[in-house]
Design a protein around this motif. Structure first.
Motif, PDB file in Angstrom:
ATOM      1  N   GLN A   1       0.845  -1.191   0.000  1.00  0.00           N
ATOM      2  CA  GLN A   1       0.000   0.000   0.000  1.00  0.00           C
ATOM      3  C   GLN A   1       0.880   1.240   0.000  1.00  0.00           C
ATOM      4  N   VAL A   2       0.594   2.133  -0.919  1.00  0.00           N
ATOM      5  CA  VAL A   2       1.387   3.350  -1.040  1.00  0.00           C
ATOM      6  C   VAL A   2       1.006   4.327   0.066  1.00  0.00           C
ATOM      7  N   GLN A   3       2.010   4.864   0.711  1.00  0.00           N
ATOM      8  CA  GLN A   3       1.771   5.878   1.729  1.00  0.00           C
ATOM      9  C   GLN A   3       2.724   7.040   1.512  1.00  0.00           C
ATOM     10  N   LEU A   4       2.169   8.231   1.482  1.00  0.00           N
ATOM     11  CA  LEU A   4       2.947   9.461   1.344  1.00  0.00           C
ATOM     12  C   LEU A   4       2.686  10.325   2.571  1.00  0.00           C
ATOM     13  N   VAL A   5       3.735  10.744   3.246  1.00  0.00           N
ATOM     14  CA  VAL A   5       3.579  11.521   4.472  1.00  0.00           C
ATOM     15  C   VAL A   5       4.390  12.802   4.365  1.00  0.00           C
ATOM     16  N   GLU A   6       3.682  13.920   4.377  1.00  0.00           N
ATOM     17  CA  GLU A   6       4.334  15.225   4.293  1.00  0.00           C
ATOM     18  C   GLU A   6       4.739  15.717   5.683  1.00  0.00           C
ATOM     19  N   SER A   7       5.772  16.525   5.719  1.00  0.00           N
ATOM     20  CA  SER A   7       6.201  17.169   6.955  1.00  0.00           C
ATOM     21  C   SER A   7       6.915  18.463   6.610  1.00  0.00           C
ATOM     22  N   GLY A   8       7.153  19.278   7.633  1.00  0.00           N
ATOM     23  CA  GLY A   8       7.915  20.504   7.432  1.00  0.00           C
ATOM     24  C   GLY A   8       7.087  21.768   7.356  1.00  0.00           C
ATOM     25  N   GLY A   9       5.768  21.619   7.361  1.00  0.00           N
ATOM     26  CA  GLY A   9       4.931  22.813   7.339  1.00  0.00           C
ATOM     27  C   GLY A   9       4.979  23.541   8.665  1.00  0.00           C
ATOM     28  N   GLY A  10       4.364  24.717   8.686  1.00  0.00           N
ATOM     29  CA  GLY A  10       4.336  25.485   9.918  1.00  0.00           C
ATOM     30  C   GLY A  10       4.013  26.932   9.650  1.00  0.00           C
ATOM     31  N   LEU A  11       4.276  27.747  10.645  1.00  0.00           N
ATOM     32  CA  LEU A  11       4.022  29.188  10.569  1.00  0.00           C
ATOM     33  C   LEU A  11       5.336  29.909  10.326  1.00  0.00           C
ATOM     34  N   VAL A  12       5.355  30.792   9.345  1.00  0.00           N
ATOM     35  CA  VAL A  12       6.559  31.540   9.004  1.00  0.00           C
ATOM     36  C   VAL A  12       6.163  32.962   8.627  1.00  0.00           C
ATOM     37  N   GLN A  13       7.036  33.898   8.876  1.00  0.00           N
ATOM     38  CA  GLN A  13       6.776  35.276   8.491  1.00  0.00           C
ATOM     39  C   GLN A  13       7.031  35.473   7.002  1.00  0.00           C
ATOM     40  N   ALA A  14       6.354  36.437   6.441  1.00  0.00           N
ATOM     41  CA  ALA A  14       6.569  36.780   5.040  1.00  0.00           C
ATOM     42  C   ALA A  14       8.049  37.064   4.802  1.00  0.00           C
ATOM     43  N   GLY A  15       8.553  36.546   3.695  1.00  0.00           N
ATOM     44  CA  GLY A  15       9.965  36.682   3.376  1.00  0.00           C
ATOM     45  C   GLY A  15      10.818  35.526   3.855  1.00  0.00           C
ATOM     46  N   GLY A  16      10.243  34.680   4.689  1.00  0.00           N
ATOM     47  CA  GLY A  16      10.970  33.547   5.233  1.00  0.00           C
ATOM     48  C   GLY A  16      10.962  32.353   4.304  1.00  0.00           C
ATOM     49  N   SER A  17      11.528  31.248   4.809  1.00  0.00           N
ATOM     50  CA  SER A  17      11.664  30.026   4.025  1.00  0.00           C
ATOM     51  C   SER A  17      11.176  28.826   4.813  1.00  0.00           C
ATOM     52  N   LEU A  18      10.746  27.830   4.085  1.00  0.00           N
ATOM     53  CA  LEU A  18      10.402  26.533   4.650  1.00  0.00           C
ATOM     54  C   LEU A  18      10.817  25.466   3.655  1.00  0.00           C
ATOM     55  N   LYS A  19      11.138  24.280   4.181  1.00  0.00           N
ATOM     56  CA  LYS A  19      11.414  23.144   3.311  1.00  0.00           C
ATOM     57  C   LYS A  19      10.475  22.013   3.697  1.00  0.00           C
ATOM     58  N   LEU A  20       9.640  21.632   2.775  1.00  0.00           N
ATOM     59  CA  LEU A  20       8.722  20.523   2.974  1.00  0.00           C
ATOM     60  C   LEU A  20       9.374  19.221   2.533  1.00  0.00           C
ATOM     61  N   SER A  21       8.998  18.157   3.208  1.00  0.00           N
ATOM     62  CA  SER A  21       9.449  16.824   2.838  1.00  0.00           C
ATOM     63  C   SER A  21       8.234  15.922   2.674  1.00  0.00           C
ATOM     64  N   CYS A  22       8.399  14.903   1.847  1.00  0.00           N
ATOM     65  CA  CYS A  22       7.355  13.904   1.655  1.00  0.00           C
ATOM     66  C   CYS A  22       8.032  12.545   1.614  1.00  0.00           C
ATOM     67  N   ALA A  23       7.784  11.756   2.636  1.00  0.00           N
ATOM     68  CA  ALA A  23       8.377  10.430   2.726  1.00  0.00           C
ATOM     69  C   ALA A  23       7.414   9.395   2.171  1.00  0.00           C
ATOM     70  N   ALA A  24       7.932   8.511   1.347  1.00  0.00           N
ATOM     71  CA  ALA A  24       7.103   7.492   0.702  1.00  0.00           C
ATOM     72  C   ALA A  24       7.433   6.108   1.211  1.00  0.00           C
ATOM     73  N   SER A  25       6.418   5.287   1.293  1.00  0.00           N
ATOM     74  CA  SER A  25       6.609   3.889   1.644  1.00  0.00           C
ATOM     75  C   SER A  25       5.617   3.054   0.854  1.00  0.00           C
ATOM     76  N   GLY A  26       5.920   1.782   0.722  1.00  0.00           N
ATOM     77  CA  GLY A  26       5.033   0.878   0.004  1.00  0.00           C
ATOM     78  C   GLY A  26       5.027   1.098  -1.492  1.00  0.00           C
TER      79      GLY A  26
END
Length: 121
Positions: free
Chosen positions: A1-26
């Motif tokens: 069974q395919v599973q995709l799990v995102e992480s790395g979201g959150g609250l950030v001020q304008a002009g800032g940066s974030l890096k999202l990840s998506c881990a896959a299994s199955g």
């Protein structure tokens, strides 16, 4: 069974940066075109970016070119989205997806549950 799990979201001020990840299994990660989509409150889900099976080809929504970078690490079964110079209008739930035919596809077979990104002024 395919599973995709995102992480790395959150609250950030304008002009800032974030890096999202998506881990896959199955899933044999390297055989799929992968993508990020997002959905803001009250709006339809929209395409953000896609990356080819080997990572050598990418495609971005025109409005996001130059600020967002999609990448993948097939050895780690992980998809990434580096987001820079974030704006309040980038606030949305971000979803990873697998199984598109090409980097220009908008139809994907597998979806994660999403991660919230909120950009404040």
């Amino acid at each position: 069974q395919v599973q995709l799990v995102e992480s790395g979201g959150g609250l950030v001020q304008a002009g800032g940066s974030l890096k999202l990840s998506c881990a896959a299994s199955g899933v044999t990660f390297g055989i799929y075109v992968l993508a990020w989509f997002r959905q803001a409150p009250g709006k339809e889900r929209e395409f953000v970016a896609a990356v080819s099976r080997t990572g050598d080809l990418t495609n971005y929504a025109d409005s996001l070119k130059g600020r967002f970078t999609i990448s993948r690490d097939n050895a780690k079964n992980t998809l990434y989205l580096q987001m820079n110079s974030l704006k309040p209008e980038d606030t949305a739930v971000y979803y990873c997806a697998a199984g598109g035919g090409t980097v220009y596809s908008r139809v994907y077979n597998y979806w994660g549950q999403g991660t919230q990104v909120t950009v404040s002024l």
